[in-house]
Each structure stands twice: as structure tokens, then as C-alpha cells.
Scaffold this motif. Structure first.
Motif, PDB file in Angstrom:
ATOM      1  N   ILE A 199       3.815   0.935   2.917  1.00 20.80           N
ATOM      2  CA  ILE A 199       3.468   0.164   4.111  1.00 20.80           C
ATOM      3  C   ILE A 199       2.927  -1.168   3.627  1.00 20.80           C
ATOM      4  O   ILE A 199       1.993  -1.201   2.822  1.00 20.80           O
ATOM      5  N   GLY A 200       3.521  -2.257   4.093  1.00 23.52           N
ATOM      6  CA  GLY A 200       3.036  -3.566   3.663  1.00 23.52           C
ATOM      7  C   GLY A 200       3.851  -4.684   4.264  1.00 23.52           C
ATOM      8  O   GLY A 200       4.578  -4.494   5.242  1.00 23.52           O
ATOM      9  N   ASP A 201       3.754  -5.854   3.645  1.00 27.40           N
ATOM     10  CA  ASP A 201       4.473  -7.016   4.155  1.00 27.40           C
ATOM     11  C   ASP A 201       5.867  -7.089   3.533  1.00 27.40           C
ATOM     12  O   ASP A 201       6.245  -6.256   2.706  1.00 27.40           O
ATOM     13  N   MET A 228       0.845  -1.178   0.000  1.00 28.91           N
ATOM     14  CA  MET A 228       0.000   0.000   0.000  1.00 28.91           C
ATOM     15  C   MET A 228       0.886   1.235   0.000  1.00 28.91           C
ATOM     16  O   MET A 228       1.751   1.381   0.844  1.00 28.91           O
ATOM     17  N   GLU A 229       0.711   2.094  -0.952  1.00 29.51           N
ATOM     18  CA  GLU A 229       1.466   3.338  -1.011  1.00 29.51           C
ATOM     19  C   GLU A 229       0.968   4.283   0.070  1.00 29.51           C
ATOM     20  O   GLU A 229      -0.233   4.435   0.255  1.00 29.51           O
ATOM     21  N   TYR A 264       3.685  -4.109  10.600  1.00 24.76           N
ATOM     22  CA  TYR A 264       3.681  -4.303  12.047  1.00 24.76           C
ATOM     23  C   TYR A 264       4.365  -3.170  12.797  1.00 24.76           C
ATOM     24  O   TYR A 264       4.506  -3.231  14.002  1.00 24.76           O
ATOM     25  N   GLN A 265       4.825  -2.153  12.095  1.00 28.61           N
ATOM     26  CA  GLN A 265       5.506  -1.038  12.755  1.00 28.61           C
ATOM     27  C   GLN A 265       4.526  -0.195  13.569  1.00 28.61           C
ATOM     28  O   GLN A 265       3.310  -0.267  13.396  1.00 28.61           O
ATOM     29  N   ARG A 266       5.092   0.656  14.406  1.00 23.42           N
ATOM     30  CA  ARG A 266       4.277   1.582  15.199  1.00 23.42           C
ATOM     31  C   ARG A 266       3.592   2.566  14.256  1.00 23.42           C
ATOM     32  O   ARG A 266       4.128   2.921  13.211  1.00 23.42           O
ATOM     33  N   ALA A 285       7.506  -5.139   0.313  1.00 20.61           N
ATOM     34  CA  ALA A 285       8.665  -4.258   0.522  1.00 20.61           C
ATOM     35  C   ALA A 285       9.806  -4.635  -0.415  1.00 20.61           C
ATOM     36  O   ALA A 285      10.488  -3.762  -0.959  1.00 20.61           O
ATOM     37  N   GLY A 286      10.010  -5.930  -0.611  1.00 20.02           N
ATOM     38  CA  GLY A 286      11.057  -6.375  -1.538  1.00 20.02           C
ATOM     39  C   GLY A 286      10.791  -5.887  -2.949  1.00 20.02           C
ATOM     40  O   GLY A 286      11.702  -5.417  -3.642  1.00 20.02           O
TER      41      GLY A 286
END
Length: 121
Positions: free
Chosen positions: A68-70, A1-2, A56-58, A74-75
């Protein structure tokens, strides 16, 4: 997700994070985080950096993240961003270790020595 980049102030941050019902957030915390978020965003522009955050970040980390994603997402974002000529790709992620629990590790452009938001690790 951007992630969507918008300016944020202490009041807007308070409103956004209120759903967490976290008593550790104070008016001072919101003010300090809003200042750090602005500083980190400026540093990202200056250094042509992007921040990829694991979901899972704050929640305050999400305010500076470009993605933001898994881990898989991210890779893929790392590859895309590298091809687009980013000078720095920073990630905020969790790493598990043989069932010993999770360790939070971040690499990033830290705003101020007491930021607590993006600690080098």
C-alpha cells in the motif's frame, strides 16, 4: 508500506472499518467482504500473484493488498516483485486525466462476479 496478511472475519472487519463511520457498511457487507477477502487471498497464492494498492483505494482493498503506497512506491514494488518471480502483479490505482477529475481503475483477480472490490478496468 508492506501490508500484513492476517485472517479476517466479518467481526474483525467491522471493528477495523468502524472508524470510517460509514453507514453503507452493514453486517451483510462485512460478511460478504470477509468471504471475498479470503477468496482473493487464496487466488493470489494459487496464481502466484501480488496486489499493489494506491493509498487512495477503499479500505477493504487494503485487506488483500501486498503493498500500500503511492505510485512511485508501487513502481518500485513492481520491479522487485518481478525479479522475485511473481506470475502476476496486479495494481489498484487512481489515474488523473488533465484536470477532469480522478478515475478509479483496478486490475485484478476478482472473487465472484459481484465482488465490487477488484473490478477489471
Amino acid at each position: 508500506m508492506e501490508a500484513i496478511q492476517t485472517e479476517i472475519n466479518a467481526g474483525a472487519l467491522r471493528e477495523k472499518l468502524a472508524v470510517l463511520n460509514n453507514d453503507s457498511y452493514t453486517d451483510e457487507t462485512y460478511r460478504r467482504y470477509a468471504e471475498m477477502i479470503a477468496e482473493i487471498r487464496d487466488l493470489k497464492k494459487e496464481r502466484r500473484a501480488v496486489i499493489l494498492a494506491h493509498n487512495y483505494q477503499r479500505p477493504e482493498i487494503f485487506e488483500v493488498a501486498d503493498f500500500i503506497g503511492d505510485s512511485l512506491g508501487a513502481g518500485a514494488q513492481c520491479s522487485r516483485r518481478a525479479r522475485r518471480g511473481c506470475d502476476r502483479i496486479l495494481r489498484c490505482a487512481f489515474y488523473g486525466r488533465d484536470g477532469e477529475g480522478l478515475q478509479s481503475r483496478s486490475q485484478g483477480v476478482a472473487a465472484g462476479s459481484q465482488s465490487g472490490m477488484l473490478a477489471s478496468g
